[in-house]
Design a protein around this motif. Sequence first.
Motif, mmCIF file in Angstrom:
data_model
loop_
_atom_site.group_PDB
_atom_site.id
_atom_site.type_symbol
_atom_site.label_atom_id
_atom_site.label_comp_id
_atom_site.label_asym_id
_atom_site.label_seq_id
_atom_site.Cartn_x
_atom_site.Cartn_y
_atom_site.Cartn_z
ATOM 1 N N LEU A 60 0.826 -1.212 0.000
ATOM 2 C CA LEU A 60 0.000 0.000 0.000
ATOM 3 C C LEU A 60 0.858 1.259 0.000
ATOM 4 O O LEU A 60 0.562 2.212 -0.738
ATOM 5 C CB LEU A 60 -0.925 0.014 1.216
ATOM 6 C CG LEU A 60 -2.232 -0.735 1.078
ATOM 7 C CD1 LEU A 60 -2.981 -0.763 2.405
ATOM 8 C CD2 LEU A 60 -3.096 -0.086 0.022
ATOM 9 N N GLN A 61 1.912 1.268 0.813
ATOM 10 C CA GLN A 61 2.759 2.459 0.885
ATOM 11 C C GLN A 61 3.449 2.720 -0.457
ATOM 12 O O GLN A 61 3.464 3.848 -0.941
ATOM 13 C CB GLN A 61 3.790 2.320 2.006
ATOM 14 C CG GLN A 61 3.195 2.255 3.389
ATOM 15 C CD GLN A 61 2.305 3.451 3.714
ATOM 16 O OE1 GLN A 61 2.636 4.592 3.429
ATOM 17 N NE2 GLN A 61 1.148 3.177 4.288
ATOM 18 N N PHE A 62 4.010 1.655 -1.060
ATOM 19 C CA PHE A 62 4.661 1.824 -2.360
ATOM 20 C C PHE A 62 3.651 2.174 -3.439
ATOM 21 O O PHE A 62 3.918 3.023 -4.298
ATOM 22 C CB PHE A 62 5.444 0.573 -2.750
ATOM 23 C CG PHE A 62 6.790 0.470 -2.097
ATOM 24 C CD1 PHE A 62 7.746 1.464 -2.282
ATOM 25 C CD2 PHE A 62 7.097 -0.604 -1.290
ATOM 26 C CE1 PHE A 62 8.981 1.370 -1.675
ATOM 27 C CE2 PHE A 62 8.326 -0.705 -0.683
ATOM 28 C CZ PHE A 62 9.282 0.285 -0.869
ATOM 29 N N GLY A 63 2.495 1.546 -3.411
ATOM 30 C CA GLY A 63 1.461 1.842 -4.405
ATOM 31 C C GLY A 63 0.965 3.272 -4.323
ATOM 32 O O GLY A 63 0.819 3.949 -5.350
ATOM 33 N N MET A 64 0.709 3.745 -3.105
ATOM 34 C CA MET A 64 0.233 5.128 -2.965
ATOM 35 C C MET A 64 1.325 6.127 -3.312
ATOM 36 O O MET A 64 1.043 7.187 -3.892
ATOM 37 C CB MET A 64 -0.292 5.361 -1.548
ATOM 38 C CG MET A 64 -1.616 4.665 -1.300
ATOM 39 S SD MET A 64 -2.404 5.110 0.254
ATOM 40 C CE MET A 64 -1.244 4.476 1.449
ATOM 41 N N ALA A 65 2.580 5.814 -2.989
ATOM 42 C CA ALA A 65 3.687 6.707 -3.347
ATOM 43 C C ALA A 65 3.846 6.759 -4.866
ATOM 44 O O ALA A 65 4.095 7.828 -5.435
ATOM 45 C CB ALA A 65 4.977 6.239 -2.688
ATOM 46 N N ALA A 66 3.696 5.609 -5.525
ATOM 47 C CA ALA A 66 3.815 5.570 -6.990
ATOM 48 C C ALA A 66 2.687 6.345 -7.658
ATOM 49 O O ALA A 66 2.882 6.934 -8.727
ATOM 50 C CB ALA A 66 3.813 4.123 -7.479
ATOM 51 N N LEU A 67 1.515 6.353 -7.037
ATOM 52 C CA LEU A 67 0.384 7.104 -7.586
ATOM 53 C C LEU A 67 0.435 8.584 -7.241
ATOM 54 O O LEU A 67 -0.377 9.366 -7.716
ATOM 55 C CB LEU A 67 -0.932 6.509 -7.084
ATOM 56 C CG LEU A 67 -1.281 5.125 -7.606
ATOM 57 C CD1 LEU A 67 -2.523 4.593 -6.902
ATOM 58 C CD2 LEU A 67 -1.502 5.171 -9.117
ATOM 59 N N GLY A 68 1.368 8.955 -6.363
ATOM 60 C CA GLY A 68 1.504 10.360 -5.978
ATOM 61 C C GLY A 68 0.457 10.811 -4.979
ATOM 62 O O GLY A 68 0.056 11.979 -4.981
#
Length: 177
Positions: A60-68
């Motif tokens: 979730l953390q990496f996914g949300m960071a990748a989505l900005g």
Amino acid sequence: MPVYTVHAPVANGADLSAADRYVFVRDGFHFWAAVASVIWLLWHRLWLVLVGWIVLMVALQFGMAALGASRGTMFVVNVLIAILMGLEAASLRRWTLSRGKWRQLDIVVADDEEAAEHRFFERWAGGHRGLVNDQRSVDRGAPPPTRNIPGQPFSKPPPPLPQGGIIGLFPEPGGPR
């Protein structure tokens, strides 16, 4: 009033002499599971759930960071995951017990865990003298038996089908839609 499920190990033919190993799992929201998930999972030895939780949080953390996603959005998602963890903590604990060699024996309604233990053992010793693996019927009180106890019928029969035998929006097979 809280509801507890009672679980017993079935390895080595556990009986009432192994009653000190019975586990009472309270249904409902677990505050500490929501606030300190990792510590709660470690305390209750839910190793597989802990690994899954860590993988989910990292993804979730990496996914949300990748989505900005903004910090506020990340905070809200983390709070929602914490609330979900608090709500599902008892189910995750029951799932872990069922994966091991544990069997759900009963459902008990009581004010606290001590009262649940007292009510369970009073009812169990009164109506069921013998092994846990014995399949004799036990008067369990208010809640109906669970599917995990073979040979126990449900208290209510299934509702009868409508006269035509069809359930839904179309009263006749092949009728107008």
